[in-house]
Design a protein around this motif. Structure first.
Motif, short mmCIF file in Angstrom:
data_model
loop_
_atom_site.label_atom_id
_atom_site.label_comp_id
_atom_site.label_asym_id
_atom_site.label_seq_id
_atom_site.Cartn_x
_atom_site.Cartn_y
_atom_site.Cartn_z
N ALA A 162 56.24 60.47 23.53
CA ALA A 162 56.88 59.28 22.97
C ALA A 162 55.92 58.55 22.05
O ALA A 162 56.30 58.08 20.96
N LEU A 163 54.66 58.46 22.45
CA LEU A 163 53.66 57.79 21.62
C LEU A 163 53.43 58.58 20.33
O LEU A 163 53.34 58.01 19.24
N ALA A 164 53.36 59.89 20.42
CA ALA A 164 53.13 60.72 19.24
C ALA A 164 54.32 60.62 18.28
O ALA A 164 54.15 60.50 17.06
N VAL A 165 55.51 60.65 18.85
CA VAL A 165 56.72 60.55 18.01
C VAL A 165 56.77 59.18 17.36
O VAL A 165 57.08 59.04 16.17
N SER A 166 56.45 58.14 18.12
CA SER A 166 56.49 56.79 17.56
C SER A 166 55.43 56.63 16.48
O SER A 166 55.65 55.94 15.49
N GLN A 167 54.28 57.28 16.66
CA GLN A 167 53.23 57.23 15.64
C GLN A 167 53.69 57.92 14.35
O GLN A 167 53.26 57.56 13.27
N PHE A 168 54.54 58.89 14.50
CA PHE A 168 55.05 59.61 13.34
C PHE A 168 56.26 58.88 12.74
O PHE A 168 56.37 58.74 11.52
N LEU A 169 57.18 58.42 13.59
CA LEU A 169 58.43 57.81 13.12
C LEU A 169 58.23 56.41 12.56
O LEU A 169 58.88 56.03 11.59
N VAL A 170 57.38 55.64 13.18
CA VAL A 170 57.20 54.25 12.72
C VAL A 170 56.73 54.21 11.27
O VAL A 170 57.32 53.51 10.45
N PRO A 171 55.68 54.94 10.88
CA PRO A 171 55.30 54.90 9.46
C PRO A 171 56.40 55.45 8.55
O PRO A 171 56.61 54.96 7.44
N LEU A 172 57.11 56.46 9.04
CA LEU A 172 58.19 57.02 8.24
C LEU A 172 59.28 55.99 8.03
O LEU A 172 59.75 55.79 6.90
N LEU A 173 59.69 55.31 9.08
CA LEU A 173 60.71 54.26 8.96
C LEU A 173 60.22 53.10 8.11
O LEU A 173 60.97 52.55 7.31
N GLN A 174 58.95 52.73 8.28
CA GLN A 174 58.39 51.66 7.47
C GLN A 174 58.37 52.04 5.99
O GLN A 174 58.67 51.24 5.12
N GLY A 175 58.05 53.27 5.71
CA GLY A 175 58.07 53.76 4.32
C GLY A 175 59.46 53.72 3.73
O GLY A 175 59.66 53.31 2.58
N LEU A 176 60.44 54.18 4.54
CA LEU A 176 61.82 54.14 4.06
C LEU A 176 62.28 52.71 3.81
O LEU A 176 62.92 52.42 2.80
N LEU A 177 61.95 51.82 4.74
CA LEU A 177 62.34 50.42 4.58
C LEU A 177 61.65 49.78 3.38
O LEU A 177 62.26 49.00 2.64
N SER A 178 60.38 50.10 3.18
CA SER A 178 59.67 49.50 2.05
C SER A 178 60.22 50.03 0.72
O SER A 178 60.34 49.29 -0.25
N ARG A 179 60.58 51.33 0.66
CA ARG A 179 61.19 51.87 -0.55
C ARG A 179 62.54 51.21 -0.82
O ARG A 179 62.88 50.87 -1.96
N ARG A 180 63.29 51.02 0.26
CA ARG A 180 64.60 50.36 0.12
C ARG A 180 64.42 48.93 -0.37
O ARG A 180 65.14 48.47 -1.25
#
Length: 129
Positions: free
Chosen positions: A12-30
């Motif tokens: 869960a920690l590894a996935v969150s470490q991967f997904l959080v930056p990905l989601l943040q990147g998507l949100l920042s691009r949006r």
């Protein structure tokens, strides 16, 4: 209920470490796209204003063209009426001109006859003593 195991927590920690930056990147691009779109709004409004001014100018020109077309039609009708009048007047004018020439010829002949009579009378008075 089962409590999460250490492996589950690590995954869960590894996935969150991967997904959080990905989601943040998507949100920042949006967000960047939205900000860019917001920045474009004044330019679009300005362009629409320019287009609206152009449309008003075109409408004014079309009104002027319509007015000129109406005036041109009136002038065309007047020209046709004048041509019709000329066509009717030409034979009458030709007849009047012919009559005038004939009368002027008769008048000239009378004047010449009168002059000849005057000369003849003067000659006759000179020859009689």
């Amino acid at each position: 209920m089962n409590s999460p195991t250490m492996e589950t927590a690590v995954i869960a920690l590894a996935v969150s470490q991967f997904l959080v930056p990905l989601l943040q990147g998507l949100l920042s691009r949006r967000q960047a796209k939205h900000e860019s779109a917001v920045e474009q709004v004044p330019l679009l409004v300005e362009r629409l204003g320019t287009v609206a001014d152009g449309v008003r100018d075109i409408k004014a020109e079309l009104r002027r063209v319509g007015e000129h077309d109406s005036l041109l039609k009136q002038v065309d009708l007047r020209l046709k009426a004048l041509e019709s009048w000329q066509a009717e007047a030409r034979p009458q004018l030709a007849r009047a001109s012919s009559d005038t020439h004939l009368l002027m010829g008769e008048r000239g002949a009378r004047q010449m006859q009168h002059a000849a009579n005057v000369v003849a009378a003067q000659d006759a008075s000179r020859t009689r003593p």
